[in-house]
Design a protein around this motif. Structure first.
Motif, PDB file in Angstrom:
ATOM      1  N   ILE A 199       1.329   5.603   1.560  1.00 27.57           N
ATOM      2  CA  ILE A 199       0.804   6.728   2.341  1.00 27.57           C
ATOM      3  C   ILE A 199       0.867   7.970   1.464  1.00 27.57           C
ATOM      4  CG2 ILE A 199       1.131   8.144   4.389  1.00 27.57           C
ATOM      5  CD1 ILE A 199       2.386   5.828   5.761  1.00 27.57           C
ATOM      6  N   LEU A 206      -4.032  10.645   8.853  1.00 27.98           N
ATOM      7  CA  LEU A 206      -3.681   9.299   8.395  1.00 27.98           C
ATOM      8  C   LEU A 206      -4.774   8.317   8.775  1.00 27.98           C
ATOM      9  CD1 LEU A 206      -1.501   7.553   7.110  1.00 27.98           C
ATOM     10  CD2 LEU A 206      -0.559   7.176   9.364  1.00 27.98           C
ATOM     11  N   MET A 207      -5.246   8.437  10.018  1.00 21.55           N
ATOM     12  CA  MET A 207      -6.286   7.501  10.458  1.00 21.55           C
ATOM     13  C   MET A 207      -7.569   7.725   9.673  1.00 21.55           C
ATOM     14  SD  MET A 207      -5.836   6.912  14.508  1.00 21.55           S
ATOM     15  CE  MET A 207      -5.298   8.457  15.157  1.00 21.55           C
ATOM     16  N   ARG A 214      -7.294   6.146   6.321  1.00 20.50           N
ATOM     17  CA  ARG A 214      -7.204   4.682   6.341  1.00 20.50           C
ATOM     18  C   ARG A 214      -8.485   4.019   6.847  1.00 20.50           C
ATOM     19  NH1 ARG A 214      -4.714   5.071   3.211  1.00 20.50           N
ATOM     20  NH2 ARG A 214      -2.497   5.309   2.908  1.00 20.50           N
ATOM     21  N   SER A 256       0.859  -1.187   0.000  1.00 17.88           N
ATOM     22  CA  SER A 256       0.000   0.000   0.000  1.00 17.88           C
ATOM     23  C   SER A 256       0.896   1.240   0.000  1.00 17.88           C
ATOM     24  CB  SER A 256      -0.897  -0.028   1.245  1.00 17.88           C
ATOM     25  OG  SER A 256      -1.641   1.144   1.314  1.00 17.88           O
TER      26      SER A 256
END
Lengths: 347, 344
Positions: free
Chosen positions: A324, B173-174, B177, A322
């Motif tokens: 970021i 980020l959380m 995701r 994956s």
């Protein structure tokens, strides 16, 4: 970052003076360009599937075909080119914004550019059912421009910009626009689901047709920035000193602001709101090149894409297969960097 | 902050103006409270609503007002007051007109704690605690990173920005995701809301906020001395570094408690101190009271609009506070024709 720390004591004792020969800064520029080429090559080679550099070279010259070559030409070349353009725009925009406002904390974000673009894109997703980054480009650019013009309008005083009012007005504007953005996203879960990826800031999943519409604006912004770079040096001495040197302060500030809007607006239109490149690039370049904007701007032109591509490659590697989003990586890396900068500023 | 150099007549006039604005804000507060308690599916007159609050009148009305409406109204009042006071304190300690919980890491920390708790799927009741913990974590980072420079102001501003950005990136980020459903509730929390408050939360949060606010009031003299600059403060017997750290902890605790109660509502902490400064002059003990009142009025009226006027489901109260407050602030800024705050 360790090099930054090591150059620290001399940089504070003699901030602006280059130490030795006139060759130092050109050499540094060449070294930076070399590092940038290396980074671009890594960006072409690394990712969820690692491809040897020889295959990359073959794919670029058209000698190789098949899966790996398609990944390079179809996905990673657009991504790397977009990364270079966005990084350059953000780096230079940051240097100009800090020069124009004489504030080391200023960045395109201070003008509400990112917040305006975000609101426009989220509104477009909400009302028009859009779903691909290439469709967002004009909305983002328009939103960024309108927000920046509003921020300027609020900080005008007697035909000139008041830096303190610009910072306060821009921050208030950002808060208002951001809260409207969240309100829209909470009103429609479909919008939230679409927009949260764009809002993180990413250069992946885009083709070059996302970049081409804004290229003229980007080029114009770069030209404007480089044209006023000598005047920014005079501006750093203070408004009155610059005035007495024959620099038209108000006009330079206006031109600089326009360049920042063009550059940062293009960047956010292509990649979404990416934080910190604009803030960090000038601070990283200054210890190496000094405070002369004629060198600072070319330095940022290289440091910006270098930071962005490095962050993007890092984001692809840490959670393979994956990835970021680059906007999140830059924010993570930028936080400790800012803390290190604080150590220097406080002395 | 230049109060010492100001002639006595100006001071008296300022005091009178502060008192007049405070009286106006207090009256507005009572009216708004009565309206908020009386409006809803069961409609009551303001007087009946206030009577029902103290347990008099029709038992049905008493139940509706005491159990359902009052917790929400009271949490809006105390959170608004706490945020405004914390913002005023932080702006003075940082000597920066842009300092607020949003720029020094409290918002990021509280959101981080709460969203982390959401991610682990723990009970809803733990979220306020996690938010408080997150806010204090931000304070710890801030103090730890700036301690070696003796809490110098320029350093604090930058470090605060860094802490906020780092924690906000973690939250982001959380949210990216998470599955869509969880992302929506995380988003909801991080914009602040007053839905579903109960008396337990209000009592615990209110007591803690009241104690912290009292400590803030008692420390005003110290803040005023620090306003004179570190050298003068040192000459007057303060240890600028240590005292700023203590006061900062107080301010951050106040902001974190408010965030634990209502989520990080935007704008109140940033804007209310500026509004009060433009209306009543530089900060004193009296204007601090006015600041608290204005914050409470702003948050309560925003919540009233969200509940009863704007027909959008799930509208975050922060969006309304910002929309209500921004034109007011900008109009005052433009009328003033100069930067509203250069503290030192």
């Amino acid at each position: 970052m360790s090099t930054v720390l090591r150059t620290d004591p001399p940089a504070t004792t003699a901030p602006a003076t280059p130490r030795s020969s006139a060759l130092r800064r050109p050499l540094l520029l060449v070294a930076g360009a070399g590092a940038l080429v290396l980074c671009a090559a890594l960006s072409l080679a690394l990712g969820s599937r690692s491809i040897p550099l020889s295959t990359v070279a073959d794919a670029l010259t058209g000698a190789a075909h098949g899966g790996d070559a398609d990944v390079v030409t179809g996905l990673r070349v657009p991504r790397t080119v977009i990364g270079l353009a966005v990084g350059a725009a953000l780096g230079v925009a940051g240097a100009v914004a800090q020069g124009v406002t004489r504030n080391p904390l200023a960045s395109p974000v201070t003008l509400g550019v990112n917040a305006g673009a975000s609101l426009a894109v989220v509104a477009a997703i909400y009302a028009l059912d859009l779903g691909r980054p290439v469709q967002y480009v004009w909305f983002a650019f328009a939103g960024a421009a309108v927000a920046a013009v509003a921020a300027y309008a609020m900080s005008r005083r007697g035909g000139d910009l008041d830096p303190v009012r610009l910072a306060l007005g821009g921050t208030v504007l950002t808060v208002v626009l951001t809260s409207w953005t969240s309100a829209l996203m909470l009103a429609s879960h479909r919008t939230l689901d679409e927009a949260r990826f764009w809002l993180a800031g990413s250069i992946g999943g885009r083709q070059l047709d996302t970049l081409t519409p804004v290229l003229p604006f980007l080029a114009l912004g770069l030209l404007g920035a480089f044209a006023i770079s000598p005047a920014l040096n005079a501006l750093a001495l203070g408004d009155e000193a610059a005035q007495s040197l024959g620099v038209p302060v108000a006009r330079i500030r206006l031109a600089g602001g326009l360049a920042v809007v063009l550059l940062a607006g293009s960047a956010v239109a292509v990649a979404g709101p990416v934080a910190f490149i604009g803030l960090a690039a000038p601070h990283l370049v200054r210890p190496l090149f000094g405070n002369d904007h004629r060198w600072l701007l070319p330095g940022c032109l290289i440091a910006g894409p270098l930071l962005l591509l490095a962050a993007d490659v890092l984001g692809r590697l840490v959670v393979r297969p994956s990835e970021i989003e680059v906007g999140i990586v830059t924010a993570f890396l930028g936080a400790p960097l800012l803390a290190v900068l604080a150590r220097k500023v406080a002395r | 902050m230049t109060a010492l150099a100001v002639p006595v007549g100006t001071l008296t006039r300022r005091r009178a103006r502060t008192a007049a604005w405070s009286a106006l804000a207090a009256a507005l507060l009572v009216v708004l409270t009565a309206v908020a308690l009386g409006t809803g599916q069961v409609s009551l007159s303001g007087w009946d609503a206030l009577r029902a609050l103290v347990g008099q009148g029709d038992p049905g009305n008493v139940l509706v007002v005491q159990q359902f409406r009052a917790p929400r109204v009271v949490s809006a009042l105390i959170a608004g007051a706490a945020l405004a006071m914390a913002g005023s304190m932080l702006q003075r300690l940082f000597r920066n007109p842009l300092a607020s919980p949003d720029t020094i890491g409290v918002t990021g920390g509280a959101s981080f704690g709460a969203v982390l708790m959401l991610a682990t799927g723990a009970s809803q009741q733990l979220i306020p605690l996690a938010a408080l913990g997150g806010g204090l974590l931000a304070a710890l980072l801030l103090g730890g990173l700036a301690w070696r420079s003796k809490m110098a102001v320029t350093r604090l501003v930058l470090v605060g920005l860094a802490v906020q950005q780092g924690l906000a990136a973690a939250v982001n980020l959380m949210i990216v995701r998470f599955p869509a459903e969880l992302a929506a509730s995380a988003m909801q929390w991080t914009t602040g809301s007053l839905y579903g408050r109960n008396w337990t939360e209000v009592w615990i949060g209110g007591t803690a906020i009241a104690l912290t606010a009292l400590a803030v009031l008692l420390c005003q003299r110290r803040v005023a001395v620090l306003d004179l600059g570190d050298d003068s403060a040192g000459g007057l017997g303060l240890n600028p570094g240590r005292d700023r750290l203590r006061l900062l902890l107080l301010g951050i605790t106040l902001a974190s408690l408010a965030a634990a109660l209502t989520g990080p509502v935007a704008f109140v902490a940033l804007a209310v101190p500026h509004l009060v400064r433009l209306l009543a002059g530089p900060p004193t003990l009296g204007t601090l009271g006015l600041t608290a009142l204005t914050g409470a009025v702003l948050l309560l009226s925003a919540d009233l609009l969200v509940l009863h006027v704007i027909p959008v489901h799930g509208l975050p109260v922060g969006a309304v506070t910002a929309t209500l407050g921004a034109p007011w602030l900008l109009a005052l800024m433009i009328r003033q024709g100069r930067p509203p705050q250069r503290s030192t």
